[in-house]
Design a protein around this motif. Sequence first.
Motif, PDB file in Angstrom:
ATOM      1  N   GLU A 304      43.709 -12.060  42.275  1.00  0.00           N
ATOM      2  CA  GLU A 304      42.424 -12.753  42.148  1.00  0.00           C
ATOM      3  C   GLU A 304      42.340 -13.911  43.139  1.00  0.00           C
ATOM      4  O   GLU A 304      41.314 -14.107  43.809  1.00  0.00           O
ATOM      5  CB  GLU A 304      42.253 -13.268  40.717  1.00  0.00           C
ATOM      6  N   TYR A 305      43.406 -14.675  43.241  1.00  0.00           N
ATOM      7  CA  TYR A 305      43.448 -15.807  44.170  1.00  0.00           C
ATOM      8  C   TYR A 305      43.254 -15.331  45.613  1.00  0.00           C
ATOM      9  O   TYR A 305      42.453 -15.887  46.371  1.00  0.00           O
ATOM     10  CB  TYR A 305      44.781 -16.540  44.023  1.00  0.00           C
ATOM     11  N   LYS A 308      39.643 -14.072  46.172  1.00  0.00           N
ATOM     12  CA  LYS A 308      38.669 -15.169  46.245  1.00  0.00           C
ATOM     13  C   LYS A 308      38.752 -15.897  47.575  1.00  0.00           C
ATOM     14  O   LYS A 308      37.748 -16.392  48.098  1.00  0.00           O
ATOM     15  CB  LYS A 308      38.905 -16.160  45.098  1.00  0.00           C
ATOM     16  N   ASN A 309      39.958 -15.991  48.123  1.00  0.00           N
ATOM     17  CA  ASN A 309      40.146 -16.678  49.401  1.00  0.00           C
ATOM     18  C   ASN A 309      40.042 -15.728  50.595  1.00  0.00           C
ATOM     19  O   ASN A 309      40.405 -16.086  51.709  1.00  0.00           O
ATOM     20  CB  ASN A 309      41.504 -17.389  49.401  1.00  0.00           C
TER      21      ASN A 309
END
Length: 514
Positions: A304-305, A308-309
């Motif tokens: 997820e991190y 998102k980035n």
Amino acid sequence: MAVKTFAAIDVGSYELSMKIFEVSKARGMKEIDHIRHSIDMGTESYSTGKLSYQRVEELCRILREFSAIMRAYQVSDYVAYGTSAIRETENTAILLDQIEQRTGIHIEVLSNSEQRFLDYKSIAFQGAGFQKIIENGTAIVDIGGGSIQVSLFDNDTLVSTQNMKLGVLRLQERMTQLDASIRQYEGFLGELIDSQLTVYKKLYLRDREIKNIIIVDDYISTLLRKKSIDNEMKGYAGIELFEQIRKAYQSEGLLELARRWDMPEENMPVMYISLIMIKRIMEVMGADLIWAPGVTLCDGIAYEYAEKNKLIVSAHDFEKDIIACAHNISKRYRGSKKRSETLEEIALTIFDSMKRVHGLGKRERLLLQLSTILHDCGKYISMWNLGECSYNIIMSTEIIGLSHMEREIVANVVKYNHLEFAYYEEMSRYSMMDKASYLKIAKLTAILRLANGLDRSHKQKFRNVKTVLKDNQLIITVDTNEDITLEKGLFGARAAFFEEVYSVLPVIKQKKTF
């Protein structure tokens, strides 16, 4: 781009886990360390609603150690999530503040659907293996300490998800209350598990054929991924292997099994609970194959991190799954597919033409789409109290991929499509809704109401709807030769709310084709 060092922390029901990753756009994600510490928070949380002083002390001590490890690795960013053991405490806010003050680690609490979605993401990011297995009927069985989540795939699409209070720690606590020996587990657990699986099969499986089961857990997955399991490909198993393991539990001691499988002895009872549960689920579903990809919540947090980035891109379309789930909920409650398709087309057309006014993004567009699909689900219960019933159905039905707040936004948009809109001062009396989410509800409700007004007769009179924002007017041009007197006559009230929210006046123009 420089390589980032990221830490994912899972404050779980029976284990604290931290994975350290190197993340970059060029190289993707690489796990460089995995630290685990067993701590049984779930048993206390589920039975008393609180964690004892000793348990909080132990939790904070481990988190301080995690913090020191992050400094040693020069971690640039971290995310820490708590799951059901934290979620089910009565003093969650006090507990989280205490932990942050004493350790410096900020923990966010995941809702059940958010937690399961991260687990699901970690499986989907396995790539070709995941895509291939879900081509046939597949179930993801995600086993936690407090509950299990069963998600069904059909033709490559997630069609339903359901949570059941059959978590391994919760069931182990029941066995402790019954003073059951390990040899009595199968009989007692079978009755507890079957009581819920029978209902699940009747409501959700019906004639659906499930050939494969993907499991996410901390015990059976570990066992299946060991190379020492006889005659089985790593991570895969048939029901025959589960029968062999079951017999081993009946004939051998826990210490002997722990040594044979190179696992802690204290894990043996909960692993047996997982085994009994999975074996029974396989029998109920008629599944032939189990796949344990060996992923954890920490993997999902990291994916997820990175996503998102914009460091990695998934090949799987998660939005498609969310929309498919909404369609299946609508179908279950006898929603009108034809009407929802009409509403969806009109509402999304209006949304797209109003971008520079509403300031909403792609995610809010998805929430509007879901609202059109679920706009009339409450009529299954009551045609008189349609708004409230629709709200209750949506809030009571998990949609994996939506946060709790996003689900509440959809539920309120559908509710106020049918009811007088409640202003923030009134809504905040019974909801923790923040102002940003409230404004999203107002803006999406105004669009859905307008779309609903354009099809008030439910006869889908318009073959084509075009919208153009000009000065302070939204010009809505409709192609139809039919009489739209009803639509024009009832349009005023819905247009008034739209004008209040956007300071834009909607105007209908009829274009006849001869």
